[in-house]
Design a protein around this motif. Structure first.
Motif, mmCIF file in Angstrom:
data_model
loop_
_atom_site.group_PDB
_atom_site.id
_atom_site.type_symbol
_atom_site.label_atom_id
_atom_site.label_comp_id
_atom_site.label_asym_id
_atom_site.label_seq_id
_atom_site.Cartn_x
_atom_site.Cartn_y
_atom_site.Cartn_z
ATOM 1 N N SER A 9 0.814 -1.217 0.000
ATOM 2 C CA SER A 9 0.000 0.000 0.000
ATOM 3 C C SER A 9 0.846 1.265 0.000
ATOM 4 C CB SER A 9 -0.913 0.012 1.230
ATOM 5 O OG SER A 9 -0.151 0.008 2.431
ATOM 6 N N ILE A 10 2.090 1.184 0.451
ATOM 7 C CA ILE A 10 2.950 2.369 0.560
ATOM 8 C C ILE A 10 3.526 2.730 -0.802
ATOM 9 C CG2 ILE A 10 5.144 3.210 1.502
ATOM 10 C CD1 ILE A 10 4.442 1.839 4.126
ATOM 11 N N SER A 11 3.397 4.000 -1.154
ATOM 12 C CA SER A 11 3.901 4.472 -2.440
ATOM 13 C C SER A 11 4.946 5.571 -2.303
ATOM 14 C CB SER A 11 2.743 4.994 -3.301
ATOM 15 O OG SER A 11 2.054 6.050 -2.637
ATOM 16 N N LEU A 12 5.108 6.121 -1.076
ATOM 17 C CA LEU A 12 6.000 7.261 -0.870
ATOM 18 C C LEU A 12 6.814 7.068 0.393
ATOM 19 C CD1 LEU A 12 6.892 10.271 -1.393
ATOM 20 C CD2 LEU A 12 4.923 10.947 -0.001
ATOM 21 N N VAL A 13 8.109 7.378 0.310
ATOM 22 C CA VAL A 13 8.988 7.396 1.477
ATOM 23 C C VAL A 13 9.491 8.819 1.662
ATOM 24 C CG1 VAL A 13 11.119 6.532 2.530
ATOM 25 C CG2 VAL A 13 9.696 4.998 1.142
ATOM 26 N N VAL A 14 9.307 9.356 2.871
ATOM 27 C CA VAL A 14 9.727 10.717 3.193
ATOM 28 C C VAL A 14 10.931 10.652 4.121
ATOM 29 C CG1 VAL A 14 9.054 12.913 4.236
ATOM 30 C CG2 VAL A 14 7.362 11.549 2.981
ATOM 31 N N PHE A 15 11.985 11.369 3.781
ATOM 32 C CA PHE A 15 13.168 11.477 4.629
ATOM 33 C C PHE A 15 13.124 12.834 5.320
ATOM 34 C CE2 PHE A 15 14.220 8.590 1.204
ATOM 35 C CZ PHE A 15 14.817 7.532 1.869
ATOM 36 N N SER A 16 13.097 12.820 6.639
ATOM 37 C CA SER A 16 13.006 14.071 7.379
ATOM 38 C C SER A 16 13.865 13.952 8.630
ATOM 39 C CB SER A 16 11.532 14.363 7.710
ATOM 40 O OG SER A 16 11.378 15.651 8.252
ATOM 41 N N GLY A 17 13.565 14.762 9.649
ATOM 42 C CA GLY A 17 14.367 14.732 10.856
ATOM 43 C C GLY A 17 13.829 15.704 11.882
ATOM 44 N N GLY A 18 14.759 16.345 12.571
ATOM 45 C CA GLY A 18 16.179 16.560 12.292
ATOM 46 C C GLY A 18 16.420 17.035 10.850
ATOM 47 N N GLU A 19 17.645 16.899 10.447
ATOM 48 C CA GLU A 19 18.065 17.346 9.121
ATOM 49 C C GLU A 19 18.605 16.151 8.347
ATOM 50 O OE1 GLU A 19 18.575 18.690 5.859
ATOM 51 O OE2 GLU A 19 17.817 20.239 7.215
ATOM 52 N N CYS A 20 17.805 15.660 7.397
ATOM 53 C CA CYS A 20 18.194 14.433 6.696
ATOM 54 C C CYS A 20 19.403 14.633 5.796
ATOM 55 C CB CYS A 20 17.005 13.888 5.906
ATOM 56 S SG CYS A 20 16.468 14.916 4.509
ATOM 57 N N PHE A 21 19.679 15.862 5.361
ATOM 58 C CA PHE A 21 20.841 16.077 4.491
ATOM 59 C C PHE A 21 22.158 15.862 5.239
ATOM 60 C CE2 PHE A 21 17.898 17.386 1.447
ATOM 61 C CZ PHE A 21 18.528 17.610 0.232
ATOM 62 N N MET A 22 22.111 15.804 6.564
ATOM 63 C CA MET A 22 23.319 15.503 7.325
ATOM 64 C C MET A 22 23.716 14.034 7.203
ATOM 65 S SD MET A 22 22.680 17.840 10.747
ATOM 66 C CE MET A 22 24.413 17.902 11.263
ATOM 67 N N LEU A 23 22.867 13.217 6.576
ATOM 68 C CA LEU A 23 23.209 11.814 6.333
ATOM 69 C C LEU A 23 24.201 11.665 5.186
ATOM 70 C CD1 LEU A 23 19.648 10.234 6.577
ATOM 71 C CD2 LEU A 23 21.397 10.334 8.358
ATOM 72 N N GLU A 24 24.397 12.741 4.431
ATOM 73 C CA GLU A 24 25.359 12.760 3.336
ATOM 74 C C GLU A 24 25.098 11.623 2.334
ATOM 75 O OE1 GLU A 24 27.449 15.183 2.987
ATOM 76 O OE2 GLU A 24 27.384 16.156 4.943
ATOM 77 N N GLU A 25 26.116 10.779 2.075
ATOM 78 C CA GLU A 25 26.027 9.731 1.060
ATOM 79 C C GLU A 25 24.929 8.709 1.365
ATOM 80 O OE1 GLU A 25 27.039 7.849 -2.519
ATOM 81 O OE2 GLU A 25 27.724 9.786 -1.731
ATOM 82 N N GLU A 26 24.696 8.464 2.644
ATOM 83 C CA GLU A 26 23.686 7.470 3.006
ATOM 84 C C GLU A 26 22.288 7.899 2.553
ATOM 85 O OE1 GLU A 26 23.876 6.324 7.088
ATOM 86 O OE2 GLU A 26 25.876 5.455 6.889
ATOM 87 N N LEU A 27 22.022 9.179 2.500
ATOM 88 C CA LEU A 27 20.733 9.644 2.007
ATOM 89 C C LEU A 27 20.575 9.295 0.533
ATOM 90 C CD1 LEU A 27 18.100 11.198 2.457
ATOM 91 C CD2 LEU A 27 19.341 13.312 1.927
ATOM 92 N N ILE A 28 21.633 9.440 -0.240
ATOM 93 C CA ILE A 28 21.586 9.098 -1.663
ATOM 94 C C ILE A 28 21.327 7.607 -1.837
ATOM 95 C CG2 ILE A 28 22.887 9.099 -3.820
ATOM 96 C CD1 ILE A 28 24.498 11.479 -2.683
ATOM 97 N N ILE A 29 22.002 6.788 -1.034
ATOM 98 C CA ILE A 29 21.813 5.333 -1.117
ATOM 99 C C ILE A 29 20.374 4.962 -0.780
ATOM 100 C CG2 ILE A 29 22.485 3.125 -0.064
ATOM 101 C CD1 ILE A 29 25.292 4.367 0.375
ATOM 102 N N ALA A 30 19.824 5.594 0.256
ATOM 103 C CA ALA A 30 18.456 5.280 0.675
ATOM 104 C C ALA A 30 17.442 5.719 -0.379
ATOM 105 C CB ALA A 30 18.159 5.938 2.019
ATOM 106 N N VAL A 31 17.658 6.886 -0.983
ATOM 107 C CA VAL A 31 16.759 7.339 -2.050
ATOM 108 C C VAL A 31 16.829 6.370 -3.234
ATOM 109 C CG1 VAL A 31 16.409 9.144 -3.793
ATOM 110 C CG2 VAL A 31 16.742 9.768 -1.385
ATOM 111 N N ALA A 32 18.026 5.922 -3.568
ATOM 112 C CA ALA A 32 18.171 4.968 -4.675
ATOM 113 C C ALA A 32 17.441 3.663 -4.385
ATOM 114 C CB ALA A 32 19.657 4.698 -4.938
ATOM 115 N N ARG A 33 17.455 3.215 -3.113
ATOM 116 C CA ARG A 33 16.739 1.993 -2.762
ATOM 117 C C ARG A 33 15.239 2.188 -2.971
ATOM 118 N NH1 ARG A 33 17.520 -2.705 0.367
ATOM 119 N NH2 ARG A 33 19.699 -2.437 -0.257
#
Length: 350
Positions: free
Chosen positions: A54-78
């Motif tokens: 049923s889930i169609s969208l994943v939201v990355f938030s926080g805090g500040e999700c851009f502080m995840l650096e490369e890991e944010l890119i990997i998670a978005v790609a997944r």
């Protein structure tokens, strides 16, 4: 057996660490917080969300999700690999220029990110100057993203959405169809007197008909930095123990979604919204004070769970609303199944 509504959104609050420390931040975020969700847990949650169906969208938030650096890119790609849309919510600290913003966003775009949400207003601008929001928005639009800017709204504020739209960096795109800028209420987290709103914006009998049901509860599953899972993305969720529905270490997202769907109060919040519940509770106990107190629905929701008089009314009288609320819920979310009130659990304990 579960009820008709299944979650459509997974929100990953992977960290409460932030470059800012805004007064009345809903999660008391600041630069010194170290606790965070691991990349392994984020990817596992994304995989489970995709399997749920049923889930169609994943939201990355926080805090500040851009502080995840490369890991944010990997998670978005997944997310993209699992055919899930993704959104990032940020204060825009990284957009020191349009080029810097472009360079930061482009790897995320190539990973599949199509929506960027930026937050600003009087509180945020103590830490992130407004031009960074303008630069981030301009770069996002140039990269083909949908950009949403949320501006804090409270009484006697200095900064408004029109102030942002007048920034030179947005001159060419202020009417772009992919750019949305709107005001949203800033709300108190501890001291109510610290945030003021105009009388006409506060919930009362005269405007109650304009207060809708909650579109977050039971529709959004939220994972916090401790791996705890909540049944909504509300600003006051961490202050409401009943909104915690499990932990990634103990249950699957599917199991937690199923159990949350049996909670009558969450169903009621979805159908009518917290202001209507408070108003109804006050008809049972006139000592319950709710009018002209709440601008934000999350603030009203917190009152339902924390006010002992409201809790007492709901514990004693919730069954009076059961059949009506369940019928309306099923009509909205699943017209193929009959109402089975026995599937719900007691609304609240005192």
């Amino acid at each position: 057996m579960t009820f008709g509504r299944q979650p459509s959104t997974l929100t990953l609050l992977s960290t409460y660490r932030c470059t800012a420390a805004c007064e009345n931040c809903c999660f008391a975020s600041h630069p010194g917080i170290e606790e965070r969700l691991s990349l392994t847990d984020m990817l596992n949650a994304i995989d489970q969300a995709a399997a749920l169906g049923s889930i169609s969208l994943v939201v990355f938030s926080g805090g500040e999700c851009f502080m995840l650096e490369e890991e944010l890119i990997i998670a978005v790609a997944r997310c993209t690999e699992r055919r899930l849309a993704s959104r990032c919510v940020s204060n825009g600290y990284w957009a020191t220029s349009i080029k810097a913003a472009h360079d930061r966003l482009d790897p995320l775009r190539r990973a599949g990110l199509r929506e960027l949400n930026l937050s600003t207003g009087d509180h945020h601008q103590k830490y992130v100057p407004v031009e960074r929001i303008a630069f981030g928005a301009a770069a996002g639009i140039a990269l083909g993203m949908h950009v949403v800017v949320v501006v804090e709204r409270e009484l006697d504020r200095n900064f408004r959405s029109q102030t942002l739209l007048s920034h030179p960096a947005l001159a060419a795109i202020r009417d772009h169809p992919n750019l949305t800028v709107f005001d949203s209420p800033w709300m108190p987290m501890e001291d109510r007197a610290s945030v003021k709103h105009g009388a006409g914006t506060l919930a009362n009998r005269s405007n109650l008909h304009r207060r809708p049901g909650c579109d977050s509860v039971l529709d959004t599953m939220v994972v916090n930095p401790r791996g705890e899972v909540g049944a909504c993305c509300g600003l006051t969720r961490e202050q409401i123990p009943e909104m915690k529905i499990g932990s990634l270490s103990d249950m699957t997202l599917a199991e937690m979604a199923g159990s949350a769907g049996h909670d009558f109060l969450k169903i009621w919040l979805s159908v009518e919204g917290p202001e209507h519940i408070l108003a109804w509770a006050a008809t049972k106990d006139p000592r319950i004070d709710w009018e002209d107190l709440y601008n934000h629905h999350c603030d009203a929701c917190r009152a339902i769970y924390q006010d002992p008089r409201v809790r007492a009314v709901l514990a004693r009288h919730w069954h009076e609303r059961r059949d009506d609320i369940l019928s309306r819920y099923r009509l909205a979310h699943d017209r193929t199944r009959p109402v089975v009130p026995e599937e719900t659990t007691a609304v609240i304990s005192i």
